[in-house]
Enzyme design. Structure first.
Site, PDB file in Angstrom:
ATOM      1  N   SER A 144       0.833  -1.205   0.000  1.00  0.00           N
ATOM      2  CA  SER A 144       0.000   0.000   0.000  1.00  0.00           C
ATOM      3  C   SER A 144       0.865   1.252   0.000  1.00  0.00           C
ATOM      4  O   SER A 144       1.972   1.248   0.565  1.00  0.00           O
ATOM      5  CB  SER A 144      -0.896   0.018   1.236  1.00  0.00           C
ATOM      6  OG  SER A 144      -1.538   1.281   1.353  1.00  0.00           O
ATOM      7  N   TYR A 156      -1.896  -0.691  10.403  1.00  0.00           N
ATOM      8  CA  TYR A 156      -2.033  -1.180   9.012  1.00  0.00           C
ATOM      9  C   TYR A 156      -0.811  -0.760   8.197  1.00  0.00           C
ATOM     10  O   TYR A 156      -0.225  -1.572   7.456  1.00  0.00           O
ATOM     11  CB  TYR A 156      -3.322  -0.618   8.410  1.00  0.00           C
ATOM     12  CG  TYR A 156      -3.517  -0.894   6.929  1.00  0.00           C
ATOM     13  CD1 TYR A 156      -4.032  -2.115   6.484  1.00  0.00           C
ATOM     14  CD2 TYR A 156      -3.224   0.076   5.971  1.00  0.00           C
ATOM     15  CE1 TYR A 156      -4.228  -2.358   5.124  1.00  0.00           C
ATOM     16  CE2 TYR A 156      -3.416  -0.153   4.617  1.00  0.00           C
ATOM     17  CZ  TYR A 156      -3.920  -1.369   4.199  1.00  0.00           C
ATOM     18  OH  TYR A 156      -4.110  -1.606   2.852  1.00  0.00           O
TER      19      TYR A 156
END
Ligand SMILES: NC(=O)c1ccc[n+]([C@@H]2O[C@H](COP(=O)([O-])OP(=O)(O)OC[C@H]3O[C@@H](n4cnc5c(N)ncnc54)[C@H](OP(=O)(O)O)[C@@H]3O)[C@@H](O)[C@H]2O)c1
Length: 257
Positions: A144, A156
């Site tokens: 990401s 995350y």
């Protein structure tokens, strides 16, 4: 169009979102695709049906990742579906986001769950894949852009940073077998993970305004880059992280100064 005729692929988290787009693209290029999912059997069946109705080959494999025995369950289904064939392409795509797991509020349980699904599972899936993986094979991890831009979802972001680190070292270890290991790092992409894009009128235009190509990403935008890395054309790219995001956060567009 790249040619994957005769190849096999495992795409984790292929029932929905980016993973589904990757599974469909690899199958349309000729690969036989294992469509992995966690719990949404209906969505996995839809992915397999879409591939088959387009003339491709696929089978579904269920395994809840991030729990004890997850990789055993996944490989029981995978090896049954492969029926003795080697695996050519592993795409570690499945992941979770926990929006509440911020620096002030994250609990140890949320931290461990995020790392179990987003880091432990792809690592041990890759490890278990090694004996099955053909020489010249491909490992592609979906990371990401939050590895390089700040987000409140700190845990995350940390999981995705770990995935980036994995690819570089694994690429060096596996190069002698001709196996490439790369990371694809999407920007903001319209999937179930980003329900907030549809919750207010200005969310999607706001992301588009921060993007050089002036729209939110879509699954096939990511899948097409996976197909390149999976194909023979990607043979000389390894240990890299590719940012696939339409030019997210490149800087202000109006040159006022
Ligand atoms: N969307 C974005 O803007 C964006 C941006 C950057 C990176 N990414 C990354 O891109 C990848 C795909 O994201 P997405 O947006 O397509 O996600 P998504 O729409 O939420 O889909 C997630 C997929 O992963 C599977 N999955 C999730 N948790 C699982 C678990 N514990 N065990 C087994 N399967 C599980 C789901 O299976 P079920 O259908 O069975 O639930 C589903 O197929 C992820 O690695 C994500 O971090 C996404």
């Amino acid at each position: 169009m790249t040619d994957l005729t005769g190849k096999t692929a495992l795409v984790t988290g292929a029932s929905r979102g980016i993973g589904r787009a990757i599974a469909e693209r690899l199958a349309s290029d000729g690969a036989r695709v294992a469509v992995h999912y966690g719990s949404n059997e209906a969505a996995a069946k839809e992915t397999v049906a879409a591939i088959e109705s387009a003339g491709g080959q696929a089978f579904s494999v269920r395994a809840d990742l991030g729990v004890d025995g997850d990789v055993d369950t996944l490989f029981d289904g995978l090896t049954a579906g492969l029926a003795g064939d080697p695996l050519d392409i592993l795409v570690n795509n499945a992941a979770i986001m926990i929006y509440e797991a911020t620096l002030p509020d994250a609990t140890p349980e949320q931290f461990e769950r995020l790392f179990a699904v987003n880091v432990r599972a792809p690592f041990f899936i890759a490890q278990r894949t090694l004996p099955l993986l053909a020489d010249g094979g491909r490992i592609i991890n979906i990371s990401s852009g939050v590895t390089w831009f700040a987000t409140p979802q700190t845990v995350y972001a940390m999981t995705k940073g770990a995935l980036n680190a994995f690819a570089r070292s694994a690429a060096n270890s596996l190069g002698s077998r001709g196996i490439t290991v790369n990371t694809i790092s999407p920007g903001v992409t319209d999937t179930d993970m980003n329900g907030w894009l549809h919750e207010t009128d200005d969310a999607a235009p706001g992301i588009a305004a921060l993007t050089a190509l002036e729209r939110v990403g879509r699954g096939p935008d990511i899948a097409d880059t996976v197909a390149f890395l999976a194909s023979a054309d990607g043979r000389w790219v390894t240990g890299q992280t590719l940012e696939v995001n339409g030019g997210l956060f490149l800087g202000p567009k109006s040159q006022a100064w």
